[in-house]
Enzyme design. Structure first.
Site, PDB file in Angstrom:
ATOM      1  CG  ASN A  52      19.016-104.004  57.051  1.00  0.00           C
ATOM      2  OD1 ASN A  52      19.018-102.806  56.794  1.00  0.00           O
ATOM      3  ND2 ASN A  52      19.985-104.816  56.689  1.00  0.00           N
ATOM      4  CE  LYS A  53      17.247 -98.296  63.764  1.00  0.00           C
ATOM      5  NZ  LYS A  53      17.625 -99.538  64.503  1.00  0.00           N
ATOM      6  N   GLY A  54      18.411 -99.932  57.027  1.00  0.00           N
ATOM      7  CA  GLY A  54      18.643 -99.507  55.648  1.00  0.00           C
ATOM      8  C   GLY A  54      17.562-100.038  54.715  1.00  0.00           C
ATOM      9  CG  ASP A  63      16.605-113.716  53.013  1.00  0.00           C
ATOM     10  OD1 ASP A  63      16.866-113.238  54.142  1.00  0.00           O
ATOM     11  OD2 ASP A  63      17.320-114.581  52.479  1.00  0.00           O
ATOM     12  N   GLY A 108      24.856-101.911  54.264  1.00  0.00           N
ATOM     13  CA  GLY A 108      25.373-103.249  53.949  1.00  0.00           C
ATOM     14  C   GLY A 108      26.613-103.222  53.065  1.00  0.00           C
ATOM     15  CG  ASP A 128      24.380-100.352  49.189  1.00  0.00           C
ATOM     16  OD1 ASP A 128      24.179-101.355  48.487  1.00  0.00           O
ATOM     17  OD2 ASP A 128      23.456 -99.695  49.705  1.00  0.00           O
ATOM     18  CE  LYS A 170      20.756-100.364  47.359  1.00  0.00           C
ATOM     19  NZ  LYS A 170      20.934-100.637  48.787  1.00  0.00           N
ATOM     20  CG  HIS A 227      19.192-106.240  45.111  1.00  0.00           C
ATOM     21  ND1 HIS A 227      19.878-105.043  45.050  1.00  0.00           N
ATOM     22  CD2 HIS A 227      19.216-106.586  46.422  1.00  0.00           C
ATOM     23  CE1 HIS A 227      20.291-104.704  46.256  1.00  0.00           C
ATOM     24  NE2 HIS A 227      19.903-105.621  47.112  1.00  0.00           N
ATOM     25  NE  ARG A 228      15.614-104.284  49.850  1.00  0.00           N
ATOM     26  CZ  ARG A 228      16.959-104.289  49.979  1.00  0.00           C
ATOM     27  NH1 ARG A 228      17.679-103.236  49.633  1.00  0.00           N
ATOM     28  NH2 ARG A 228      17.574-105.341  50.484  1.00  0.00           N
TER      29      ARG A 228
HETATM   30  P1  ITT Z   1      16.186-108.779  58.101  1.00  0.00           P
HETATM   31  O1  ITT Z   1      16.388-110.259  57.946  1.00  0.00           O
HETATM   32  O2  ITT Z   1      15.716-108.376  59.454  1.00  0.00           O
HETATM   33  O3  ITT Z   1      15.362-108.199  56.993  1.00  0.00           O
HETATM   34  P2  ITT Z   1      19.052-108.678  57.585  1.00  0.00           P
HETATM   35  O4  ITT Z   1      20.046-107.565  57.600  1.00  0.00           O
HETATM   36  O5  ITT Z   1      19.312-109.884  58.438  1.00  0.00           O
HETATM   37  O6  ITT Z   1      17.623-108.045  57.948  1.00  0.00           O
HETATM   38  P3  ITT Z   1      19.105-110.357  55.240  1.00  0.00           P
HETATM   39  O7  ITT Z   1      18.935-111.591  56.038  1.00  0.00           O
HETATM   40  O8  ITT Z   1      18.293-110.194  54.007  1.00  0.00           O
HETATM   41  O9  ITT Z   1      18.807-109.051  56.088  1.00  0.00           O
HETATM   42  O10 ITT Z   1      20.664-110.211  54.937  1.00  0.00           O
HETATM   43  C1  ITT Z   1      21.090-109.457  53.908  1.00  0.00           C
HETATM   44  C2  ITT Z   1      22.539-109.064  54.073  1.00  0.00           C
HETATM   45  O11 ITT Z   1      22.896-108.467  52.824  1.00  0.00           O
HETATM   46  C3  ITT Z   1      22.740-108.005  55.140  1.00  0.00           C
HETATM   47  O12 ITT Z   1      24.062-108.033  55.621  1.00  0.00           O
HETATM   48  C4  ITT Z   1      22.486-106.713  54.370  1.00  0.00           C
HETATM   49  O13 ITT Z   1      23.158-105.613  54.939  1.00  0.00           O
HETATM   50  C5  ITT Z   1      23.021-107.067  52.984  1.00  0.00           C
HETATM   51  N1  ITT Z   1      22.190-106.394  51.970  1.00  0.00           N
HETATM   52  C6  ITT Z   1      20.891-106.647  51.652  1.00  0.00           C
HETATM   53  N2  ITT Z   1      20.440-105.786  50.752  1.00  0.00           N
HETATM   54  C7  ITT Z   1      21.456-104.957  50.492  1.00  0.00           C
HETATM   55  C8  ITT Z   1      21.594-103.830  49.674  1.00  0.00           C
HETATM   56  O14 ITT Z   1      20.593-103.359  48.957  1.00  0.00           O
HETATM   57  N3  ITT Z   1      22.780-103.217  49.654  1.00  0.00           N
HETATM   58  C9  ITT Z   1      23.814-103.672  50.396  1.00  0.00           C
HETATM   59  N4  ITT Z   1      23.759-104.704  51.219  1.00  0.00           N
HETATM   60  C10 ITT Z   1      22.592-105.356  51.275  1.00  0.00           C
END
Ligand code: ITT
Length: 213
Positions: free
Chosen positions: A13-15, A73, A155, A157, A177, A182-183
């Site tokens: 996930n690039k973000g 996660d 995501g 946001d 942010k 959370h992160r």
């Molecule tokens: P990886 O497993 O490769 O790390 P992923 O996108 O599949 O990437 P997750 O399984 O943790 O990541 O899924 C998290 C979902 O919640 C995903 O759709 C994210 O875009 C969203 N998400 C996670 N953290 C977020 C944040 O800080 N702000 C907004 N959306 C977030």
């Protein structure tokens, strides 16, 4: 010169990657991405909790690459939806959906709902190839908007309103942010004991065999 401990950020996930790199800026680790290693099999993620999934991703990457790995996660828990999408946040609108498709689906699901309470949850796992791992977790409480606002972040946001700052997460800079998210909070705990984490990594890494040719 002192050799830095390598830490692989196990996410596609690039973000997330951008936020994690910023959060670890200035810390004595050599950060690597999965892209630095060429194609590797997709990270397995079929646990029932954020904890299990974070550990699965971190330990899989650590074992395959033979290096310490960090995985995150995370997901959004919406009260009116009984905690959904939760651990299914990434696949909420199907396997190849975009962030926009996911948050629009969520807005659709809670249209007309007066209870807009929601929380982001994040579990960070740092694993070594031999199996053990360290875990950090945090939550951030907010509300789901009626429509998307802001263009920063990633995501969900744009639909996550954070009352203390009177803005959605997508209206905050990355720094703003990370101060409250959370992160950001999970990483604050990790950074507080970073010296111990580095010692733990060194003690738990298998000793490399030196082959003299
Ligand atoms: P990886 O497993 O490769 O790390 P992923 O996108 O599949 O990437 P997750 O399984 O943790 O990541 O899924 C998290 C979902 O919640 C995903 O759709 C994210 O875009 C969203 N998400 C996670 N953290 C977020 C944040 O800080 N702000 C907004 N959306 C977030």
């Amino acid at each position: 010169m002192k050799k830095l401990t390598t830490l692989v950020i196990a996410t596609s996930n690039k973000g997330k990657t951008l936020e994690i790199k910023d959060l670890l800026k200035g810390f004595p680790v050599d950060i690597k991405n999965l892209d630095d290693f060429g194609p590797i099999p997709p990270l397995k993620e079929d646990g029932n909790t954020f904890d299990e999934n974070a550990y699965q991703k971190a330990s899989f990457a650590a074992r395959i690459l033979g290096l310490p790995a960090l995985a995150d996660d995370s997901g959004l828990l919406v009260e009116a939806l009984g905690g959904a999408p939760g651990i299914h946040s990434a696949r909420y609108a199907g396997e190849n959906a975009t962030d926009e498709q996911r948050y629009l689906k969520l807005l659709d699901e809670i249209q007309g709902e007066s209870n807009r309470s929601a929380a982001f949850e994040c579990v960070v796992s740092i694993a070594v190839p031999t199996g053990p791992a360290l875990t950090y977790e945090a939550r951030c409480q907010g509300m789901i908007t009626e429509s998307p606002v802001g263009s920063n972040g990633f995501g969900y946001d744009p639909i996550f309103f954070y009352p203390p700052l009177n803005k959605t997460f997508a209206e905050l800079t990355r720094k703003e942010k990370s101060r409250v998210s959370h992160r950001g909070k999970a990483f604050a705990e990790l950074k507080d004991e970073f010296d111990k984490v580095l010692i733990w990594i060194r003690q738990n890494m298998p000793v490399q065999e030196v082959v003299h040719g």
